[in-house]
Write a protein that holds these residues in place. Structure first.
Motif, PDB file in Angstrom:
ATOM      1  N   LEU A 137       0.828  -1.201   0.000  1.00 22.35           N
ATOM      2  CA  LEU A 137       0.000   0.000   0.000  1.00 22.35           C
ATOM      3  C   LEU A 137       0.868   1.259   0.000  1.00 22.35           C
ATOM      4  N   GLY A 138       1.964   1.205   0.746  1.00 19.70           N
ATOM      5  CA  GLY A 138       2.905   2.336   0.747  1.00 19.70           C
ATOM      6  C   GLY A 138       3.469   2.575  -0.642  1.00 19.70           C
ATOM      7  N   GLU A 139       3.831   1.492  -1.293  1.00 17.17           N
ATOM      8  CA  GLU A 139       4.358   1.595  -2.655  1.00 17.17           C
ATOM      9  C   GLU A 139       3.274   2.122  -3.595  1.00 17.17           C
ATOM     10  N   MET A 140       2.065   1.627  -3.426  1.00 17.68           N
ATOM     11  CA  MET A 140       0.961   2.093  -4.267  1.00 17.68           C
ATOM     12  C   MET A 140       0.663   3.565  -3.992  1.00 17.68           C
ATOM     13  N   LEU A 141       0.755   3.952  -2.700  1.00 16.29           N
ATOM     14  CA  LEU A 141       0.530   5.357  -2.352  1.00 16.29           C
ATOM     15  C   LEU A 141       1.594   6.245  -2.983  1.00 16.29           C
ATOM     16  N   ARG A 142       2.827   5.802  -2.915  1.00 16.79           N
ATOM     17  CA  ARG A 142       3.914   6.586  -3.518  1.00 16.79           C
ATOM     18  C   ARG A 142       3.703   6.698  -5.025  1.00 16.79           C
ATOM     19  N   ILE A 143       3.324   5.571  -5.651  1.00 20.74           N
ATOM     20  CA  ILE A 143       3.078   5.599  -7.095  1.00 20.74           C
ATOM     21  C   ILE A 143       1.900   6.518  -7.392  1.00 20.74           C
ATOM     22  N   THR A 144       0.851   6.475  -6.560  1.00 24.67           N
ATOM     23  CA  THR A 144      -0.331   7.314  -6.753  1.00 24.67           C
ATOM     24  C   THR A 144       0.049   8.779  -6.620  1.00 24.67           C
ATOM     25  N   ARG A 145       0.843   9.159  -5.651  1.00 20.77           N
ATOM     26  CA  ARG A 145       1.274  10.549  -5.450  1.00 20.77           C
ATOM     27  C   ARG A 145       2.111  11.026  -6.635  1.00 20.77           C
ATOM     28  N   ASN A 146       3.017  10.150  -7.029  1.00 24.72           N
ATOM     29  CA  ASN A 146       3.866  10.534  -8.172  1.00 24.72           C
ATOM     30  C   ASN A 146       3.014  10.750  -9.417  1.00 24.72           C
ATOM     31  N   GLY A 147       2.040   9.850  -9.581  1.00 19.56           N
ATOM     32  CA  GLY A 147       1.168   9.995 -10.746  1.00 19.56           C
ATOM     33  C   GLY A 147       0.354  11.267 -10.670  1.00 19.56           C
ATOM     34  N   ARG A 148      -0.133  11.610  -9.532  1.00 15.09           N
ATOM     35  CA  ARG A 148      -0.907  12.844  -9.363  1.00 15.09           C
ATOM     36  C   ARG A 148      -0.044  14.051  -9.577  1.00 15.09           C
ATOM     37  N   GLN A 149       1.170  13.989  -9.102  1.00 10.32           N
ATOM     38  CA  GLN A 149       2.057  15.149  -9.263  1.00 10.32           C
ATOM     39  C   GLN A 149       2.369  15.376 -10.734  1.00 10.32           C
ATOM     40  N   GLN A 150       2.488  14.312 -11.425  1.00 12.93           N
ATOM     41  CA  GLN A 150       2.783  14.468 -12.840  1.00 12.93           C
ATOM     42  C   GLN A 150       1.566  15.002 -13.577  1.00 12.93           C
ATOM     43  N   LEU A 151       0.416  14.750 -13.048  1.00  5.18           N
ATOM     44  CA  LEU A 151      -0.781  15.232 -13.702  1.00  5.18           C
ATOM     45  C   LEU A 151      -1.095  16.684 -13.343  1.00  5.18           C
ATOM     46  N   GLN A 152      -0.608  17.205 -12.269  1.00  2.00           N
ATOM     47  CA  GLN A 152      -0.896  18.574 -11.856  1.00  2.00           C
ATOM     48  C   GLN A 152       0.022  19.550 -12.605  1.00  2.00           C
ATOM     49  N   PRO A 153      -0.547  20.706 -13.058  1.00  2.00           N
ATOM     50  CA  PRO A 153       0.312  21.698 -13.722  1.00  2.00           C
ATOM     51  C   PRO A 153       1.201  22.366 -12.686  1.00  2.00           C
ATOM     52  N   GLU A 154       2.375  22.658 -13.125  1.00  2.00           N
ATOM     53  CA  GLU A 154       3.309  23.298 -12.218  1.00  2.00           C
ATOM     54  C   GLU A 154       3.154  24.799 -12.304  1.00  2.00           C
ATOM     55  N   VAL A 155       3.241  25.406 -11.166  1.00  2.00           N
ATOM     56  CA  VAL A 155       3.213  26.868 -11.111  1.00  2.00           C
ATOM     57  C   VAL A 155       4.673  27.310 -11.281  1.00  2.00           C
ATOM     58  N   PRO A 156       4.957  28.233 -12.222  1.00  2.00           N
ATOM     59  CA  PRO A 156       6.347  28.634 -12.424  1.00  2.00           C
ATOM     60  C   PRO A 156       6.904  29.241 -11.141  1.00  2.00           C
ATOM     61  N   GLY A 157       8.116  28.879 -10.865  1.00  3.74           N
ATOM     62  CA  GLY A 157       8.866  29.388  -9.733  1.00  3.74           C
ATOM     63  C   GLY A 157       8.402  28.810  -8.407  1.00  3.74           C
ATOM     64  N   HIS A 158       7.491  27.962  -8.447  1.00  3.81           N
ATOM     65  CA  HIS A 158       7.012  27.423  -7.178  1.00  3.81           C
ATOM     66  C   HIS A 158       6.822  25.912  -7.308  1.00  3.81           C
TER      67      HIS A 158
END
Length: 177
Positions: A137-158
């Motif tokens: 579950l920890g591994e799945m959570l980490r994979i889920t977070r990474n996947g979400r982060q990749q899906l979120q647009p980045e705010v420049p400079g932040h």
């Protein structure tokens, strides 16, 4: 006044008949003595037979008394043996009961020990399974977070706090929707 001749004739007649009378009297006396001897002999036989029978009866009474005494002794011995056997049986039953109780206690102790071993084994198995599940579950959570982060647009400079920790070294351009 007695006729002498007649008297002498009578005496002669008596003399002639007298030995026969004496003989008959002697024979009667001998016969009487023989009858007495036979009667005495018969009486002796009866007395001896009676004495033998009385002795036999006394012997039988003695034998009966001896047999009764032996029967009493045998009865007492049998009763004592029965009582001893009964006491031995009771003692053996008590020993077997104690032994059975000890065996039951030993079986209970073993069963409890086995149950505790099984419980510990089950707990260890459950802990291992839960640890494995937690890691997955920890591994799945980490994979889920990474996947979400990749899906979120980045705010420049932040950069987000999570992105610093889990951000990949190379990033592709953000995706446009």
């Amino acid at each position: 006044m007695v006729d002498e001749e007649q008297l002498l004739d009578q005496l002669d007649l008596i003399r002639m008949n007298l030995p026969t009378a004496f003989q008959e009297a002697e024979e009667i006396i001998r016969h009487k003595e023989e009858i007495f001897r036979q009667a005495e002999h018969y009486a002796q036989e009866i007395i001896q037979t009676a004495e033998r029978r009385a002795a036999q009866i006394l012997d039988e009474i003695g034998i009966i008394r001896q047999a009764e005494q032996e029967a009493r002794q045998i009865r007492q011995k049998v009763q004592q043996e029965c009582e001893a056997a009964q006491q031995q049986t009771i003692a053996e039953m008590e020993r077997l009961q104690r032994q059975a109780q000890q065996e039951i206690q030993e079986l209970q102790r073993r069963a409890i020990a086995e149950a505790e071993d099984i419980q510990q084994g089950a707990d260890a198995y459950a802990d291992a399974m839960l640890r494995d599940l937690e890691q997955r579950l920890g591994e799945m959570l980490r994979i889920t977070r990474n996947g979400r982060q990749q899906l979120q647009p980045e705010v420049p400079g932040h950069r987000s706090r999570d992105s610093h920790q889990n951000a990949p070294a190379t990033r592709s351009a953000p995706r446009k929707n």
